[in-house]
Design an enzyme around this catalytic site. Sequence first.
Site, mmCIF file in Angstrom:
data_model
loop_
_atom_site.group_PDB
_atom_site.id
_atom_site.type_symbol
_atom_site.label_atom_id
_atom_site.label_comp_id
_atom_site.label_asym_id
_atom_site.label_seq_id
_atom_site.Cartn_x
_atom_site.Cartn_y
_atom_site.Cartn_z
ATOM 1 N N HIS A 1 -1.060 -2.288 -6.941
ATOM 2 C CA HIS A 1 -2.007 -2.307 -6.069
ATOM 3 C C HIS A 1 -2.667 -2.063 -6.236
ATOM 4 C CE1 HIS A 1 -2.371 1.130 -3.078
ATOM 5 N NE2 HIS A 1 -3.140 -0.134 -2.285
ATOM 6 N N ASN B 1 -3.241 6.540 -1.710
ATOM 7 C CA ASN B 1 -3.117 6.764 -0.127
ATOM 8 C C ASN B 1 -2.642 7.321 0.701
ATOM 9 O OD1 ASN B 1 -4.324 4.178 1.087
ATOM 10 N ND2 ASN B 1 -2.054 2.877 0.843
ATOM 11 N N SER C 1 0.564 -1.141 -0.428
ATOM 12 C CA SER C 1 0.525 0.101 -0.198
ATOM 13 C C SER C 1 0.700 0.879 -0.139
ATOM 14 C CB SER C 1 -0.164 0.650 1.164
ATOM 15 O OG SER C 1 -1.877 -1.187 1.575
ATOM 16 N N GLU D 1 -3.039 0.468 -8.861
ATOM 17 C CA GLU D 1 -1.881 1.346 -9.256
ATOM 18 C C GLU D 1 -1.292 0.283 -9.666
ATOM 19 O OE1 GLU D 1 -2.041 5.211 -6.550
ATOM 20 O OE2 GLU D 1 -1.689 3.353 -5.435
HETATM 21 N N1 CAA Z 1 -15.704 -9.578 -1.398
HETATM 22 C C1 CAA Z 1 -15.483 -9.357 -3.594
HETATM 23 N N2 CAA Z 1 -17.064 -8.739 -3.393
HETATM 24 C C2 CAA Z 1 -17.702 -7.715 -2.217
HETATM 25 C C3 CAA Z 1 -16.964 -8.044 -1.226
HETATM 26 C C4 CAA Z 1 -16.063 -8.350 -0.417
HETATM 27 N N3 CAA Z 1 -15.482 -8.683 0.570
HETATM 28 N N4 CAA Z 1 -17.900 -7.145 -0.751
HETATM 29 C C5 CAA Z 1 -18.431 -6.146 -1.562
HETATM 30 N N5 CAA Z 1 -18.657 -7.353 -2.825
HETATM 31 C C6 CAA Z 1 -19.781 -7.214 -3.472
HETATM 32 C C7 CAA Z 1 -21.169 -7.287 -3.614
HETATM 33 O O1 CAA Z 1 -21.146 -9.170 -3.079
HETATM 34 C C8 CAA Z 1 -22.380 -6.711 -4.163
HETATM 35 O O2 CAA Z 1 -21.900 -6.895 -5.656
HETATM 36 P P1 CAA Z 1 -22.875 -6.826 -6.400
HETATM 37 O O3 CAA Z 1 -23.490 -5.179 -7.041
HETATM 38 O O4 CAA Z 1 -22.607 -7.861 -7.458
HETATM 39 O O5 CAA Z 1 -24.557 -7.479 -5.969
HETATM 40 C C9 CAA Z 1 -21.362 -5.492 -4.805
HETATM 41 O O6 CAA Z 1 -20.376 -5.931 -3.620
HETATM 42 C C10 CAA Z 1 -21.880 -4.264 -3.215
HETATM 43 O O7 CAA Z 1 -21.726 -4.821 -1.943
HETATM 44 P P2 CAA Z 1 -23.326 -4.700 -0.806
HETATM 45 O O8 CAA Z 1 -24.683 -4.028 -1.768
HETATM 46 O O9 CAA Z 1 -23.360 -5.710 0.542
HETATM 47 O O10 CAA Z 1 -22.895 -3.262 -0.244
HETATM 48 P P3 CAA Z 1 -22.209 -2.177 -0.777
HETATM 49 O O11 CAA Z 1 -23.546 -1.313 -1.767
HETATM 50 O O12 CAA Z 1 -22.637 -1.105 0.763
HETATM 51 O O13 CAA Z 1 -20.712 -1.824 -0.801
HETATM 52 C C11 CAA Z 1 -18.711 -1.737 -1.014
HETATM 53 C C12 CAA Z 1 -19.958 -2.590 -0.029
HETATM 54 C C13 CAA Z 1 -18.215 -2.046 -2.187
HETATM 55 C C14 CAA Z 1 -17.606 -2.196 0.363
HETATM 56 C C15 CAA Z 1 -18.793 -0.263 -0.929
HETATM 57 O O14 CAA Z 1 -18.860 0.306 0.633
HETATM 58 C C16 CAA Z 1 -17.299 0.763 -1.318
HETATM 59 O O15 CAA Z 1 -17.080 0.724 -1.860
HETATM 60 N N6 CAA Z 1 -16.921 0.911 -0.578
HETATM 61 C C17 CAA Z 1 -15.347 1.531 -0.150
HETATM 62 C C18 CAA Z 1 -14.062 0.673 -1.052
HETATM 63 C C19 CAA Z 1 -13.096 1.360 -0.645
HETATM 64 O O16 CAA Z 1 -12.904 3.125 -0.870
HETATM 65 N N7 CAA Z 1 -11.883 0.853 -1.548
HETATM 66 C C20 CAA Z 1 -10.584 1.302 -1.260
HETATM 67 C C21 CAA Z 1 -9.959 0.610 0.591
HETATM 68 S S1 CAA Z 1 -7.895 1.535 0.018
HETATM 69 C C22 CAA Z 1 -7.334 0.278 -0.731
HETATM 70 O O17 CAA Z 1 -7.840 -0.589 -0.788
HETATM 71 C C23 CAA Z 1 -5.634 0.780 -1.346
HETATM 72 C C24 CAA Z 1 -4.922 0.130 0.558
HETATM 73 O O18 CAA Z 1 -3.740 0.475 -0.029
HETATM 74 C C25 CAA Z 1 -5.656 0.672 1.895
HETATM 75 P P1 NAD Z 2 -4.278 -8.856 5.695
HETATM 76 O O1 NAD Z 2 -3.818 -9.216 6.717
HETATM 77 O O2 NAD Z 2 -5.300 -9.484 5.577
HETATM 78 O O3 NAD Z 2 -3.930 -10.515 5.533
HETATM 79 C C1 NAD Z 2 -2.497 -10.842 5.438
HETATM 80 C C2 NAD Z 2 -2.261 -12.324 5.296
HETATM 81 O O4 NAD Z 2 -0.513 -12.627 4.935
HETATM 82 C C3 NAD Z 2 -2.200 -13.065 6.201
HETATM 83 O O5 NAD Z 2 -3.175 -14.181 5.585
HETATM 84 C C4 NAD Z 2 -0.816 -13.972 6.110
HETATM 85 O O6 NAD Z 2 -1.305 -15.215 7.954
HETATM 86 C C5 NAD Z 2 -0.237 -13.800 5.605
HETATM 87 N N1 NAD Z 2 1.250 -13.824 5.689
HETATM 88 C C6 NAD Z 2 1.827 -12.919 6.455
HETATM 89 N N2 NAD Z 2 3.091 -13.645 6.050
HETATM 90 C C7 NAD Z 2 3.515 -14.401 5.583
HETATM 91 C C8 NAD Z 2 4.453 -15.149 5.178
HETATM 92 N N3 NAD Z 2 5.939 -14.870 5.808
HETATM 93 N N4 NAD Z 2 4.593 -15.791 3.972
HETATM 94 C C9 NAD Z 2 2.509 -15.954 3.245
HETATM 95 N N5 NAD Z 2 1.474 -15.308 3.936
HETATM 96 C C10 NAD Z 2 2.736 -14.512 5.077
HETATM 97 O O7 NAD Z 2 -3.672 -8.282 5.251
HETATM 98 P P2 NAD Z 2 -4.590 -7.259 4.227
HETATM 99 O O8 NAD Z 2 -5.654 -6.383 3.915
HETATM 100 O O9 NAD Z 2 -4.914 -8.559 2.791
HETATM 101 O O10 NAD Z 2 -2.580 -7.087 3.380
HETATM 102 C C11 NAD Z 2 -1.026 -7.513 2.481
HETATM 103 C C12 NAD Z 2 -1.073 -6.410 1.401
HETATM 104 O O11 NAD Z 2 -1.900 -5.744 0.788
HETATM 105 C C13 NAD Z 2 -0.807 -5.022 2.572
HETATM 106 O O12 NAD Z 2 0.918 -4.785 2.118
HETATM 107 C C14 NAD Z 2 -1.701 -3.901 2.671
HETATM 108 O O13 NAD Z 2 -0.659 -2.905 2.747
HETATM 109 C C15 NAD Z 2 -1.842 -4.169 1.347
HETATM 110 N N6 NAD Z 2 -3.393 -3.248 0.632
HETATM 111 C C16 NAD Z 2 -4.371 -3.588 1.665
HETATM 112 C C17 NAD Z 2 -5.192 -3.531 1.228
HETATM 113 C C18 NAD Z 2 -6.911 -3.084 2.174
HETATM 114 O O14 NAD Z 2 -7.544 -2.397 2.064
HETATM 115 N N7 NAD Z 2 -6.160 -3.852 3.166
HETATM 116 C C19 NAD Z 2 -5.338 -2.848 0.373
HETATM 117 C C20 NAD Z 2 -4.894 -2.681 -1.206
HETATM 118 C C21 NAD Z 2 -2.817 -2.965 -0.382
#
Ligand code: CAA
Ligand code: NAD
Length: 283
Positions: free
Chosen positions: A140, A190, A119, A152
């Site tokens: 990403h 991020n 991330s 990304e």
């Molecule tokens: N896996 C797979 N599919 C999923 C799911 C999951 N964990 N959660 C929800 N879905 C699917 C559902 O099956 C549903 O599909 P259909 O349209 O085919 O029915 C669809 O998503 C919508 O789901 P819901 O109706 O249950 O719920 P919702 O309308 O509230 O949507 C959401 C759920 C898509 C998660 C929505 O709340 C959303 O877009 N949230 C924001 C997500 C976001 O910002 N993601 C980026 C996070 S940051 C990141 O990823 C980067 C990082 O490095 C941290």
């Molecule tokens: P998570 O905690 O859900 O899962 C991580 C998994 O990695 C666990 O099942 C753990 O057992 C496994 N693991 C740890 N060390 C390991 C090793 N040495 N070999 C094999 N498996 C190992 O974490 P996540 O949310 O899936 O995030 C995973 C990566 O993706 C991170 O780098 C995170 O920054 C990135 N990411 C996360 C998100 C998010 O929304 N959570 C979105 C984009 C990218």
Amino acid sequence: MSVKKAMVIGAGQMGGGIAQIMAAAGIETYLNDINLEIVNNRIQFIEKLLSKDVAKGKITEEQKDKTLSLLLPSENLEDAADCDIVVEAIVENMDIKSSTFQKLDFICKPSCILASNTSSLPITEIAAVTGRPDRVIGMHFMNPVPVMKLVEIIRGLATSDETYEAVRDLSVELNKTPVEVRDVPGFVSNRVLQMMINEAIYCLYEGVASVEDIDAVMKLGMNHPMGPLQLADFIGLDTVLAIMEVMYEGYADCKYRPCPLLRQYVKAGWLGKKAGRGFYTYE
Ligand code: CAA
Ligand code: NAD
């Protein structure tokens, strides 16, 4: 380069989603984690998601079975020996990622691309522990992977054009929209998103409003699908903190200082949805 066989390392929420869409695209995909119990639990979760898609008429029963048959459980990194690409999605920690990439460099065939779903961590630094920095890249995905359109793509200093083009083409094959981003801490996604989440945690810390009201402001006022605190729980508070730390250190700028309340929650083990408790509680 055409990808026929892949490994996804880390069967967490991200790795599970990446493996699912790769298998759905017809790629034989190992899903690897530290033990098979974790992997099999994730495959069961994927099976439930696919069954819902069958019930909704989005895919056929045959497509579901084909996808599941292409998902191969793995607890040995050595299984990556004949893969064309490995996508790493383990914990957001440089030491753990680097040691995994060092092992992969020995195991994988020379043509294999080593991608990280990190991330925020520098791709150039991860690539430098391998003997193939030209074939290391950031790929990403966003959470939940099967739903979110963006990937990304982050090139390290040494990433070759050939590697970039192969990963860009694979992203399109997986029905995603790739966006190229320079190798800076937190990339674009991020760098922007976590500042909002951290600020929302500061609002809570300073007693500006309740958890529910902070989220309501952003959902009802800005049309965000989730409020920032709910989204933080969804991402995982350990991941949110790790990203903030990488940006705080990487930019050496106090505007990225993680909120003390975030640190406290992580220390308490309140990691969000995956732990059953974060800013909200989950069954
Ligand atoms: N896996 C797979 N599919 C999923 C799911 C999951 N964990 N959660 C929800 N879905 C699917 C559902 O099956 C549903 O599909 P259909 O349209 O085919 O029915 C669809 O998503 C919508 O789901 P819901 O109706 O249950 O719920 P919702 O309308 O509230 O949507 C959401 C759920 C898509 C998660 C929505 O709340 C959303 O877009 N949230 C924001 C997500 C976001 O910002 N993601 C980026 C996070 S940051 C990141 O990823 C980067 C990082 O490095 C941290
Ligand atoms: P998570 O905690 O859900 O899962 C991580 C998994 O990695 C666990 O099942 C753990 O057992 C496994 N693991 C740890 N060390 C390991 C090793 N040495 N070999 C094999 N498996 C190992 O974490 P996540 O949310 O899936 O995030 C995973 C990566 O993706 C991170 O780098 C995170 O920054 C990135 N990411 C996360 C998100 C998010 O929304 N959570 C979105 C984009 C990218």
